[in-house]
Design an enzyme around this catalytic site. Structure first.
Site, PDB file in Angstrom:
ATOM      1  N   LYS A   1       0.824  -1.211   0.000  1.00 60.31           N
ATOM      2  CA  LYS A   1       0.000   0.000   0.000  1.00 60.31           C
ATOM      3  C   LYS A   1       0.863   1.268   0.000  1.00 60.31           C
ATOM      4  CE  LYS A   1      -2.251  -1.355   3.696  1.00 60.31           C
ATOM      5  NZ  LYS A   1      -1.632  -2.681   3.857  1.00 60.31           N
ATOM      6  N   THR A   2       1.859   1.303   0.888  1.00 59.27           N
ATOM      7  CA  THR A   2       2.742   2.473   0.954  1.00 59.27           C
ATOM      8  C   THR A   2       3.520   2.612  -0.356  1.00 59.27           C
ATOM      9  OG1 THR A   2       2.985   2.060   3.309  1.00 59.27           O
ATOM     10  CG2 THR A   2       4.576   3.571   2.311  1.00 59.27           C
TER      11      THR A   2
ATOM     12  N   ASP B   1      -1.493   6.872   6.076  1.00 56.58           N
ATOM     13  CA  ASP B   1      -1.468   5.451   6.396  1.00 56.58           C
ATOM     14  C   ASP B   1      -2.415   5.209   7.575  1.00 56.58           C
ATOM     15  OD1 ASP B   1      -0.690   2.847   6.179  1.00 56.58           O
ATOM     16  OD2 ASP B   1       1.298   3.115   7.047  1.00 56.58           O
TER      17      ASP B   1
ATOM     18  N   THR C   1      -5.921  -1.231   6.788  1.00 57.14           N
ATOM     19  CA  THR C   1      -6.041  -2.678   6.876  1.00 57.14           C
ATOM     20  C   THR C   1      -7.496  -3.043   7.127  1.00 57.14           C
ATOM     21  OG1 THR C   1      -5.472  -2.461   9.204  1.00 57.14           O
ATOM     22  CG2 THR C   1      -3.707  -3.097   7.722  1.00 57.14           C
TER      23      THR C   1
ATOM     24  N   ARG D   1       6.545  -8.269   2.042  1.00 54.76           N
ATOM     25  CA  ARG D   1       7.379  -7.867   3.175  1.00 54.76           C
ATOM     26  C   ARG D   1       7.970  -9.093   3.869  1.00 54.76           C
ATOM     27  NH1 ARG D   1       4.458  -4.116   6.455  1.00 54.76           N
ATOM     28  NH2 ARG D   1       5.637  -2.524   5.346  1.00 54.76           N
TER      29      ARG D   1
HETATM   30  P1  ADP Z   1       2.112  -1.898   3.226  1.00 52.23           P
HETATM   31  O1  ADP Z   1       2.144  -0.397   3.135  1.00 52.23           O
HETATM   32  O2  ADP Z   1       0.925  -2.499   2.527  1.00 52.23           O
HETATM   33  O3  ADP Z   1       2.250  -2.408   4.635  1.00 52.23           O
HETATM   34  P2  ADP Z   1       4.653  -1.724   1.821  1.00 52.23           P
HETATM   35  O4  ADP Z   1       4.261  -0.923   0.621  1.00 52.23           O
HETATM   36  O5  ADP Z   1       5.382  -1.002   2.911  1.00 52.23           O
HETATM   37  O6  ADP Z   1       3.383  -2.478   2.423  1.00 52.23           O
HETATM   38  O7  ADP Z   1       5.538  -2.956   1.289  1.00 52.23           O
HETATM   39  C1  ADP Z   1       6.372  -3.701   2.142  1.00 52.23           C
HETATM   40  C2  ADP Z   1       7.623  -4.154   1.414  1.00 52.23           C
HETATM   41  O8  ADP Z   1       7.276  -5.090   0.393  1.00 52.23           O
HETATM   42  C3  ADP Z   1       8.400  -3.040   0.712  1.00 52.23           C
HETATM   43  O9  ADP Z   1       9.767  -3.292   0.814  1.00 52.23           O
HETATM   44  C4  ADP Z   1       8.013  -3.170  -0.730  1.00 52.23           C
HETATM   45  O10 ADP Z   1       9.044  -2.774  -1.559  1.00 52.23           O
HETATM   46  C5  ADP Z   1       7.727  -4.634  -0.885  1.00 52.23           C
HETATM   47  N1  ADP Z   1       6.658  -4.805  -1.858  1.00 52.23           N
HETATM   48  C6  ADP Z   1       5.338  -4.707  -1.591  1.00 52.23           C
HETATM   49  N2  ADP Z   1       4.618  -4.940  -2.705  1.00 52.23           N
HETATM   50  C7  ADP Z   1       5.503  -5.188  -3.691  1.00 52.23           C
HETATM   51  C8  ADP Z   1       5.366  -5.512  -5.071  1.00 52.23           C
HETATM   52  N3  ADP Z   1       4.160  -5.641  -5.641  1.00 52.23           N
HETATM   53  N4  ADP Z   1       6.483  -5.688  -5.806  1.00 52.23           N
HETATM   54  C9  ADP Z   1       7.696  -5.584  -5.222  1.00 52.23           C
HETATM   55  N5  ADP Z   1       7.892  -5.290  -3.918  1.00 52.23           N
HETATM   56  C10 ADP Z   1       6.814  -5.097  -3.157  1.00 52.23           C
END
Ligand code: ADP
Length: 333
Positions: free
Chosen positions: A64-65, A109, A158, A217
């Protein structure tokens, strides 16, 4: 916890930052969402306006981030990052909103954790790029309208079910992120391994991918533990190292972590397969209901170990099989 879905250290945050794909093209998986975002961003840029507000919903660690950053990057706009817990008063939000530059992307977030009073301010801001600031108290209080620069709000949550309808309705587009397929996580890992300069065989990456709870992650985190193991033992990063490292960190063949197993244990052993209500379940494992519902259950449901019924959570036949157990009062009901 090795499989906890939140970043667990500064080192991990730095590694995640370095790994974040910068463009939609580099972003692995979530094909449908990528296509939808692409259209939305292209249309906005062709018309020279800010893109509609976007909500990303789904369990932690699914990107998401990363997508919020990509939205800003692909539309060539600056990005401001904030979070629901940091916005405890309407004034906190007013300060952020009034300092945005035209076209800025504002990422909030955990938007479901914002203060109620701020939520109401946000409705007006999203719709009319305007807020009312209250000055004074009691009978002498007045509200002063303030025009804002147009912006794109990107929210992440979430728990989209926790958002009040008026807020949810003001997003032009809501994307529900799904858990990733093993092959997709393998692609994520290929990239991470090359950044770590780790020489690791494809079958080993496949094995890690299959045990990462469908979550990039977690995949990246497990890869780092396998790298540690390979360095310390001098064995090389093959299947054997993967198995040994993941066993050391208590990750089973399905990628279930301690909390996943605790939940299944309660449903199977204490409640003979259920149904069990969410709150009873949460109390039994000593976790917040919110964590169980938003983090633990979605994956258990997705891999077919648990189902949600109106009467509560029920273990599936697969669950009994996976844990090598049999139902006690089978046939009684
Ligand atoms: P969220 O905000 O949903 O908790 P993040 O965007 O922080 O998740 O992602 C967590 C980690 O996983 C980051 O290091 C990100 O680069 C990696 N990641 C997430 N989705 C992908 C994707 N589709 N392709 C490559 N890396 C991803």
């Amino acid at each position: 916890d090795i499989v906890s879905s939140e970043p667990e250290s500064d080192a991990e945050l730095a590694f995640e930052g370095a790994l974040r794909p910068q463009s939609l093209a580099e972003f692995v998986g979530q094909q449908k969402v990528r296509g939808q975002l692409e259209l939305l961003l292209t249309a906005a840029s062709m018309q020279g306006r800010t893109a509609d507000h976007i909500l990303f919903a789904g369990p932690p660690g699914l990107g998401k981030t990363t997508l919020a950053m990509i939205v800003a990057h692909e539309s060539g706009r600056p990005l401001r990052m904030s979070s629901g817990p940091a916005i405890q008063h309407a004034g906190d939000l007013a300060a952020v909103l009034s300092s945005l530059v035209p076209g800025e992307v504002l990422f909030i977030d955990e938007i479901h954790r914002m203060a109620r009073s701020a939520e109401e301010m946000l409705y007006l801001a999203m719709e009319d790029f305007r807020i009312d600031i209250m000055v004074g108290k009691g009978a002498g209080a007045t509200s002063i309208p303030l025009d804002l620069a147009p912006f794109t709000l990107v929210g992440a949550t979430t728990r989209s079910g926790m958002l009040p309808n008026p807020l949810r309705d003001r997003f032009g587009f809501t994307a529900h992120l799904e858990f990733y397929e093993t092959s997709e996580l393998e692609q994520v890992l290929v990239r991470a391994a090359s950044m770590l300069q780790l020489d690791i065989a494809r079958p080993a990456l496949h094995e890690i991918a299959g045990r990462s709870r469908g979550t990039p992650r977690i995949a990246n985190r497990l890869l780092r533990r396998v790298r540690d193991y390979a360095i310390v033992t001098g064995e090389g990063a093959g299947i054997a190292a993967v198995n040994a490292a993941l066993e050391l960190y208590d990750v089973d063949e399905l990628g279930l972590d301690r909390l996943d197993r605790a939940v299944m244990n309660i449903v199977l052993n204490r409640f003979d397969g259920g149904p069990v209500g969410l709150n009873t379940l949460a109390v039994s494992v000593g976790e917040e209901a919110e964590t169980i519902e938003a983090v633990v259950e979605p994956f258990l449901v997705r891999i077919g170990l648990l189902i949600r019924t109106p009467r509560g959570r029920v273990a599936t036949r697969e669950a009994w099989k996976h844990f090598g157990l049999t139902k006690h009062n089978q046939g009684l009901f």
